[in-house]
Design a protein around this motif. Structure first.
Motif, PDB file in Angstrom:
ATOM      1  N   ILE A  33     -10.974   2.129   3.626  1.00  0.00           N
ATOM      2  CA  ILE A  33      -9.598   1.734   3.219  1.00  0.00           C
ATOM      3  C   ILE A  33      -8.979   3.093   2.765  1.00  0.00           C
ATOM      4  O   ILE A  33      -9.543   3.726   1.884  1.00  0.00           O
ATOM      5  CB  ILE A  33      -9.617   0.696   1.961  1.00  0.00           C
ATOM      6  N   PHE A  34      -7.647   3.373   3.397  1.00  0.00           N
ATOM      7  CA  PHE A  34      -6.872   4.343   3.201  1.00  0.00           C
ATOM      8  C   PHE A  34      -5.457   4.278   2.335  1.00  0.00           C
ATOM      9  O   PHE A  34      -4.821   3.048   2.514  1.00  0.00           O
ATOM     10  CB  PHE A  34      -6.651   5.219   4.282  1.00  0.00           C
ATOM     11  N   LEU A  35      -5.313   4.791   1.396  1.00  0.00           N
ATOM     12  CA  LEU A  35      -4.030   4.771   0.657  1.00  0.00           C
ATOM     13  C   LEU A  35      -2.969   5.559   1.454  1.00  0.00           C
ATOM     14  O   LEU A  35      -3.588   6.692   2.348  1.00  0.00           O
ATOM     15  CB  LEU A  35      -3.999   5.392  -0.822  1.00  0.00           C
ATOM     16  N   GLN A  68      -2.829  -4.412   7.919  1.00  0.00           N
ATOM     17  CA  GLN A  68      -3.521  -3.339   7.367  1.00  0.00           C
ATOM     18  C   GLN A  68      -4.096  -2.531   8.570  1.00  0.00           C
ATOM     19  O   GLN A  68      -4.580  -1.313   8.065  1.00  0.00           O
ATOM     20  CB  GLN A  68      -4.431  -3.703   6.343  1.00  0.00           C
ATOM     21  N   ARG A  69      -4.174  -2.699   9.731  1.00  0.00           N
ATOM     22  CA  ARG A  69      -4.777  -1.996  10.822  1.00  0.00           C
ATOM     23  C   ARG A  69      -3.909  -0.526  10.930  1.00  0.00           C
ATOM     24  O   ARG A  69      -2.689  -0.654  10.892  1.00  0.00           O
ATOM     25  CB  ARG A  69      -5.003  -2.531  12.041  1.00  0.00           C
ATOM     26  N   TRP A  87      -5.293   0.466   6.171  1.00  0.00           N
ATOM     27  CA  TRP A  87      -4.550   0.385   5.000  1.00  0.00           C
ATOM     28  C   TRP A  87      -4.896  -0.047   4.011  1.00  0.00           C
ATOM     29  O   TRP A  87      -5.501  -1.205   3.871  1.00  0.00           O
ATOM     30  CB  TRP A  87      -3.125   0.413   5.324  1.00  0.00           C
ATOM     31  N   SER A  88      -4.546   0.382   2.519  1.00  0.00           N
ATOM     32  CA  SER A  88      -4.910  -0.307   1.375  1.00  0.00           C
ATOM     33  C   SER A  88      -3.955  -1.563   1.337  1.00  0.00           C
ATOM     34  O   SER A  88      -4.411  -2.810   0.394  1.00  0.00           O
ATOM     35  CB  SER A  88      -4.599   0.599   0.317  1.00  0.00           C
ATOM     36  N   ASP A  89      -2.843  -1.784   1.965  1.00  0.00           N
ATOM     37  CA  ASP A  89      -1.877  -2.947   1.992  1.00  0.00           C
ATOM     38  C   ASP A  89      -1.347  -3.005   3.300  1.00  0.00           C
ATOM     39  O   ASP A  89      -1.525  -1.958   4.263  1.00  0.00           O
ATOM     40  CB  ASP A  89      -0.904  -2.754   0.767  1.00  0.00           C
ATOM     41  N   ALA A  90      -0.537  -3.848   3.704  1.00  0.00           N
ATOM     42  CA  ALA A  90       0.196  -4.166   4.701  1.00  0.00           C
ATOM     43  C   ALA A  90       0.970  -2.910   4.974  1.00  0.00           C
ATOM     44  O   ALA A  90       1.666  -2.484   4.246  1.00  0.00           O
ATOM     45  CB  ALA A  90       0.864  -5.475   4.965  1.00  0.00           C
ATOM     46  N   LEU A  95       5.414   1.158   3.031  1.00  0.00           N
ATOM     47  CA  LEU A  95       6.491   1.772   3.435  1.00  0.00           C
ATOM     48  C   LEU A  95       7.539   1.608   2.439  1.00  0.00           C
ATOM     49  O   LEU A  95       8.289   2.461   1.804  1.00  0.00           O
ATOM     50  CB  LEU A  95       7.004   1.604   4.640  1.00  0.00           C
ATOM     51  N   ARG A  96       7.602   0.226   2.189  1.00  0.00           N
ATOM     52  CA  ARG A  96       8.703  -0.034   1.119  1.00  0.00           C
ATOM     53  C   ARG A  96       8.527   0.345  -0.245  1.00  0.00           C
ATOM     54  O   ARG A  96       9.126   1.263  -0.817  1.00  0.00           O
ATOM     55  CB  ARG A  96       8.563  -1.828   0.802  1.00  0.00           C
ATOM     56  N   ASP A  97       7.129   0.310  -0.753  1.00  0.00           N
ATOM     57  CA  ASP A  97       6.720   1.193  -2.056  1.00  0.00           C
ATOM     58  C   ASP A  97       6.809   2.430  -1.899  1.00  0.00           C
ATOM     59  O   ASP A  97       7.406   3.174  -3.058  1.00  0.00           O
ATOM     60  CB  ASP A  97       5.238   0.714  -2.483  1.00  0.00           C
TER      61      ASP A  97
END
Length: 206
Positions: A33-35, A68-69, A87-90, A95-97
């Motif tokens: 899992i990547f940030l 998350q891919r 990815w750690s999230d969708a 990108l929003r964050d």
């Protein structure tokens, strides 16, 4: 031993053999899992320079980009994903964050929030994520992020401006780690472009 007892014994032996076979099946691939990396930058403004509060909505995206891919286009129009990596999230939420973080670090807008927080906002940033993937150009991986952005006045729902932003960031090598680093650099560059664009239009409002 009766025929019925013999059949029951054979059935039990078969079941035990099947369970033993299951125990030697190969283990599933380890999922990494990547940030989304970022380059820390100091806060640039000590106080707001515009009065409008901003809401940044999660970008809309196609099914392949909304999960998350970690997407990759190895050749032509074929889109795939890196195996064993997520990815750690969708991707749209990441990108929003990242955009919100860029505005908050900059400090020139008094308030920046997302659609999940019930805070007042004068402006809202809507967008469509058209690309968030690695493409191979001349055999080398390049991260491409394309975002169609719309800045909306929430008082009258009028679109103040719209623009397509696209950033391309070469990866140092084809490894997933290098590709993830390139995604982070591309996201930082995109955030900086959208920040200045948004502020330029906010300054024109009364």
């Amino acid at each position: 031993m009766s025929l019925r007892q013999s059949l029951s014994r054979f059935a039990l032996l078969g079941l035990l053999s099947a369970l033993a076979a299951c125990s030697v099946l190969p283990e599933s691939e380890t999922l990494r899992i990547f940030l989304l990396p970022t380059t820390p930058t100091p806060q640039q403004a000590s106080k707001p320079t515009v009065q409008q509060a901003l809401r940044i909505n999660t970008p809309q995206a196609s099914r392949i980009l909304s999960g998350q891919r970690i997407a990759v286009v190895p050749q032509g129009n074929e889109i795939s994903a890196y195996g064993g990596a997520r990815w750690s999230d969708a991707a749209p939420a990441l990108l929003r964050d990242r955009l919100i973080e860029a505005f908050q670090r900059d400090g020139r807008m008094p308030s920046v929030s997302n659609e999940d927080v019930n805070l007042y906002a004068d402006l809202s940033l809507h967008s469509d994520l058209r690309a968030f993937q690695t493409v191979y150009i001349d055999g080398k991986p390049v991260v491409v992020i394309t975002l169609d952005a719309r800045l909306v006045n929430r008082n009258d729902q009028r679109t103040l401006a719209n623009r397509r932003f696209e950033v391309r960031q070469p990866s140092a090598d084809p490894s997933v780690e290098s590709v993830v680093d390139a995604f982070g650099q591309a996201s930082d560059r995109l955030s900086a472009d959208i920040l200045e664009w948004t502020l330029s239009h906010a300054r024109q409002l009364p």
